[in-house]
Design an enzyme around this catalytic site. Structure first.
Site, short mmCIF file in Angstrom:
data_model
loop_
_atom_site.label_atom_id
_atom_site.label_comp_id
_atom_site.label_asym_id
_atom_site.label_seq_id
_atom_site.Cartn_x
_atom_site.Cartn_y
_atom_site.Cartn_z
N GLY A 59 0.81 -1.22 0.00
CA GLY A 59 0.00 0.00 0.00
C GLY A 59 0.84 1.26 0.00
N SER A 60 2.11 1.17 0.41
CA SER A 60 2.97 2.36 0.41
C SER A 60 3.74 2.52 -0.90
CB SER A 60 3.95 2.30 1.59
OG SER A 60 3.26 2.56 2.79
N SER A 101 6.96 4.52 3.80
CA SER A 101 6.44 3.39 4.59
C SER A 101 5.44 3.97 5.58
CB SER A 101 7.55 2.66 5.35
OG SER A 101 6.97 1.75 6.26
N SER A 103 3.77 2.66 8.08
CA SER A 103 4.05 2.33 9.48
C SER A 103 5.44 2.80 9.89
CB SER A 103 3.98 0.81 9.69
OG SER A 103 4.99 0.19 8.90
N ARG A 153 -2.84 1.24 2.92
CA ARG A 153 -3.45 1.38 1.58
C ARG A 153 -4.54 2.44 1.54
NH1 ARG A 153 -4.83 -2.93 4.30
NH2 ARG A 153 -6.97 -3.66 4.55
N GLU A 238 -6.82 -7.47 -0.48
CA GLU A 238 -6.74 -7.05 0.93
C GLU A 238 -8.11 -6.68 1.52
OE1 GLU A 238 -2.74 -4.60 0.10
OE2 GLU A 238 -3.24 -4.70 2.21
N HIS A 254 -0.71 -9.87 -25.81
CA HIS A 254 0.43 -10.73 -26.16
C HIS A 254 0.58 -11.92 -25.23
CE1 HIS A 254 1.68 -7.76 -29.13
NE2 HIS A 254 1.21 -6.88 -28.25
N LYS A 348 4.76 -10.66 8.47
CA LYS A 348 5.69 -9.67 9.00
C LYS A 348 6.33 -10.15 10.31
CE LYS A 348 4.14 -5.43 6.82
NZ LYS A 348 3.67 -4.05 6.92
O1 PA5 Z 1 -1.85 -2.51 2.61
C1 PA5 Z 1 -1.09 -2.90 3.49
O2 PA5 Z 1 -1.39 -2.89 4.70
C2 PA5 Z 1 0.28 -3.42 3.10
O3 PA5 Z 1 0.36 -3.62 1.72
C3 PA5 Z 1 1.38 -2.45 3.59
O4 PA5 Z 1 1.30 -1.23 2.91
C4 PA5 Z 1 2.76 -3.09 3.39
O5 PA5 Z 1 2.86 -4.26 4.16
C5 PA5 Z 1 3.91 -2.16 3.77
O6 PA5 Z 1 3.70 -1.61 5.04
P1 PA5 Z 1 3.91 -0.04 5.23
O7 PA5 Z 1 2.93 0.58 4.30
O8 PA5 Z 1 3.60 0.23 6.66
O9 PA5 Z 1 5.32 0.24 4.86
#
Ligand code: PA5
Length: 353
Positions: A59-60, A101, A103, A153, A238, A254, A348
């Site tokens: 998500g980041s 990031s 978190s 996300r 997710e 393709h 994680k």
């Molecule tokens: O959507 C989510 O929760 C994950 O895809 C996180 O974004 C991913 O694990 C990375 O963590 P962070 O966004 O805290 O760096």
């Protein structure tokens, strides 16, 4: 009979961590993100970087992918996304490295950040706290503080628009910044049609979610929607907790089209979602018609979602926004909390570091 997605009380009970409410706040969060640098010295100017690299995971990472897709036809320097512990060899003192990031504790992104520092790149970090904020403070690296309380996300408006402001500061968005206003207007209009109170009969996102129930979605994005198709894919993984896949045009002509030759028993469970763009290049648009014909003959279901707006950014953001709503409604229809990420957390916890 009331459609299950119109039972607002039940939806709110299931949506324990209010994912829908956060999605509904997307336009306002985008405006907040545009002001995130007010009174803040980023220590970057129109220095000539040779490339921009955005390091992040999941998500980041998506904000960077959208930035790349938006600026691809106009940016004189490459914008790339790095999703790993280490960085591409070309990252050096001529690189602008943006480490994202939410978190602040994602192992891969922290490792990439340390590597960028060793390679003397110009760095900006984006995080709500954690070890990334600590490291940035210790090394005197600019740290853009993202607001706390989101799923990573769901913080996408903050991540994308703050990256966009930096791109503007380094001179990459000069002719295209006006697209931001149109995009936010369109997001607002779409919200008025897709929010939780808007009834099924008039709510495109509720209708698509309902049609997807029981299918494995494969999402095919138009040329500008490479990142958006992937966003639909990962949001469905997710938020809805179901498998999905994605590809984009013209690449899908393709390879992905060959999936139409699979066994009919298998294909009846698959739904193709075509994210189309009214401004698609003529050759690609003509082939998408053929692709649609082939897939609709063989796949269990086919849904087409057309982008809204004129500006490239509006067409990217509108399709993304529809997908965010669809994924949350589909999760709720499946009785899942869209915000939960138990399996991601389990992985994680198994980190070595
Ligand atoms: O959507 C989510 O929760 C994950 O895809 C996180 O974004 C991913 O694990 C990375 O963590 P962070 O966004 O805290 O760096």
């Amino acid at each position: 009979m009331v459609h299950p997605l119109d039972d607002v009380t039940l939806l709110k009970q299931l949506d324990k961590n209010e994912m829908l409410k956060v999605i509904e706040a997307f336009p306002e969060n985008s405006l907040n993100a545009l002001k995130i640098f007010d009174g803040y010295d980023l220590k970057v100017n129109k220095k000539t970087f040779r490339n921009i690299v955005i390091a992040g995971m999941g998500g980041s990472a998506i904000g960077g992918t959208l930035l790349r897709d938006w600026l691809q036809p106009t940016s004189p320097i490459p914008i790339s996304i790095s999703k790993n512990y280490s960085l591409p060899a070309y990252v050096n003192e001529d690189t602008l490295l943006m480490a994202v990031s939410y978190s602040g504790n994602t192992e891969e992104t922290l490792s990439a950040l340390v590597e960028a520092k060793k390679r003397q790149a110009t760095i900006i970090t984006f995080t709500s706290g954690g070890n990334m904020a600590k490291y940035a403070n210790q090394e005197e690296i600019p740290c853009v503080k993202l607001p706390v309380g989101f799923q990573p996300r769901a913080a996408i408006p903050y991540q994308f628009f703050s990256l966009a402001v930096v791109a503007r500061k380094v001179g990459l968005v000069e002719g295209t910044w006006s697209e931001v206003d149109e995009s936010i207007k369109i997001l607002r209009k779409l919200r008025s049609e897709m929010n939780i109170e808007s009834p099924y009969d008039r709510n495109m996102a509720k209708q698509i979610a309902s049609q997807l129930r029981g299918y494995i979605p494969l999402i095919y994005g138009s040329s500008i929607h490479e990142g958006v198709a992937y966003r639909w894919n990962t949001q469905i993984n997710e938020n809805s907790k179901i498998p999905a896949g994605s590809n984009n045009f013209p690449e899908a002509f393709h390879n992905a089209v060959m999936a139409s030759e699979a066994d009919a028993v298998l294909l009846k469970h698959v739904c193709a979602i075509l994210l189309t763009d009214p401004y698609e290049q003529a050759e690609t648009a003509a082939k998408i018609q053929r692709f649609r014909d082939i897939m609709s003959r063989r796949f269990g279901r086919l849904i087409e979602v057309s982008a809204f707006g004129k500006a490239r950014l509006s067409r990217i953001m509108s399709s993304l926004y529809i997908g965010d709503f669809v994924s949350a409604y589909l999760g709720l229809l499946n009785g899942k909390d869209p915000s939960s990420i138990d399996s991601i957390n389990e992985l994680k916890r198994s980190n070595l570091g």
